[in-house]
Design an enzyme around this catalytic site. Structure first.
Site, PDB file in Angstrom:
ATOM      1  N   HIS A 130      76.122  18.697 -35.781  1.00  0.00           N
ATOM      2  CA  HIS A 130      76.783  17.451 -35.392  1.00  0.00           C
ATOM      3  C   HIS A 130      76.707  17.319 -33.872  1.00  0.00           C
ATOM      4  CE1 HIS A 130      80.042  14.568 -34.615  1.00  0.00           C
ATOM      5  NE2 HIS A 130      79.918  14.205 -35.873  1.00  0.00           N
ATOM      6  N   GLU A 132      78.731  16.168 -31.587  1.00  0.00           N
ATOM      7  CA  GLU A 132      79.882  16.683 -30.838  1.00  0.00           C
ATOM      8  C   GLU A 132      79.870  18.201 -30.796  1.00  0.00           C
ATOM      9  OE1 GLU A 132      84.652  17.325 -31.278  1.00  0.00           O
ATOM     10  OE2 GLU A 132      83.885  15.429 -32.069  1.00  0.00           O
ATOM     11  N   SER A 231      79.761  11.102 -40.728  1.00  0.00           N
ATOM     12  CA  SER A 231      80.551  12.119 -41.437  1.00  0.00           C
ATOM     13  C   SER A 231      81.961  11.614 -41.680  1.00  0.00           C
ATOM     14  CB  SER A 231      80.602  13.413 -40.610  1.00  0.00           C
ATOM     15  OG  SER A 231      79.313  13.950 -40.431  1.00  0.00           O
ATOM     16  N   SER A 274      83.706   4.461 -37.109  1.00  0.00           N
ATOM     17  CA  SER A 274      82.440   3.911 -36.611  1.00  0.00           C
ATOM     18  C   SER A 274      82.134   2.536 -37.209  1.00  0.00           C
ATOM     19  CB  SER A 274      81.294   4.882 -36.944  1.00  0.00           C
ATOM     20  OG  SER A 274      81.290   5.182 -38.335  1.00  0.00           O
TER      21      SER A 274
END
Length: 293
Positions: A130, A132, A231, A274
């Site tokens: 991911h 992040e 996600s 998002s």
């Protein structure tokens, strides 16, 4: 006859970090004719990415940085590892940093813990690969161990339970999963070794699961709007579907099927961190004009 209604979840939509990133991108696009590049999709929502692409935002990958000397590159809310800043500086690239403040603070905490605790292992509860998490691991020169859950054998096997552990979390992971993992790690610690736990989950994001479950229960049919790459969208949709079997995951109005709304008086529309508000409003308008009338 009861009037059929469509309701948009007031708690759904962009989180602060995404709003901040998109606002910065729009300002740069408005203020300058110079090309603006974004390192990866600014948000995991195809329609929003296209909207900004139509305005001039160009999505690139890390491998493209070496070919973009002297330009502007926006870093999205997920954040980046130090190596990205170093490469940009080497290439003379001007960084527009839209890293979420919550993520930025977490990066700094992990970096500090890594530098000040050479005897401890840094463990991050998060999703391997991911964006992040890549940025978080980068704060430790790639040494942090990523564990996805208490059943992640590959991640757990990398941990030496005879040594001290400092546990952090990706900001968007579920609180209950973090608690389960921290309890599991504590049960594995050898005598004399210490586990230090830092709950670094963003409450604005984490709190949405219970709210979205409540929203889903109040409606006959739920349309969850999200991007397939997100996600957060997958996790929140699962929460919807768990409490309302008539929950449907869609990306846009093209995927709506009239048969879904048979004998449904209360129709709910919700989404991920998002998911843009304009997209949910567009879907509500479509249902009102094409399904209910």
């Amino acid at each position: 006859m009861q009037k059929r209604v469509v309701e948009i979840d007031s708690d759904s939509g962009f989180c602060f970090g995404v709003v901040n990133a998109i606002t910065k991108a729009e300002k740069e696009l408005d203020d300058s004719a110079e090309p603006l590049y974004c390192l990866g999709d600014i948000v995991h929502n195809g329609d929003e990415v296209k909207r900004l692409s139509d305005r001039g935002l160009r999505v690139i990958e890390h491998s493209d940085l070496k070919n973009l000397s002297g330009c502007k590159v926006l870093l999205r809310a997920h954040g980046e590892p130090p190596s990205t800043y170093e490469e940009a500086d080497k290439e003379g690239i001007r960084i527009i940093d839209a890293t979420c403040p919550v993520v930025l603070k977490l990066q700094q905490r992990i970096r500090k813990a890594y530098i000040e605790n050479s005897d401890a292992q840094i463990v991050i509860y998060g999703k391997n690969g991911h964006a992040e998490v890549n940025g978080l691991v980068g704060q430790t020169n790639g040494e942090a161990i990523v564990v996805e859950s208490e059943t992640d054998t590959a991640g757990l096997e990398r941990i030496d339970f005879s040594r001290n552990i400092i546990l952090f979390s990706q900001t968007t992971k579920p609180i209950d999963g973090f608690q389960i993992l921290s309890t599991y790690l504590e049960s594995r610690m050898a005598f004399g070794a210490k586990l230090v736990v830092y709950d670094t989950i963003c409450r604005q994001v984490a709190g949405r699961q219970k709210k979205i479950e409540s929203f889903a229960r109040r409606h006959d049919v739920v349309l969850f709007v999200g991007g397939v790459k997100s996600s957060n969208a997958k996790a929140l949709f699962s929460a919807c579907a768990a409490v309302n079997a008539r929950s449907y995951f869609i990306q846009n109005v093209k995927q709506i099927q009239p048969a879904w709304f048979a004998e449904a008086d209360r129709i709910g529309i919700c989404g991920a961190t998002s998911t843009p508000r304009w997209q949910m409003e567009q879907i509500a308008k479509y249902i009102n004009n094409n399904i209910l009338n």
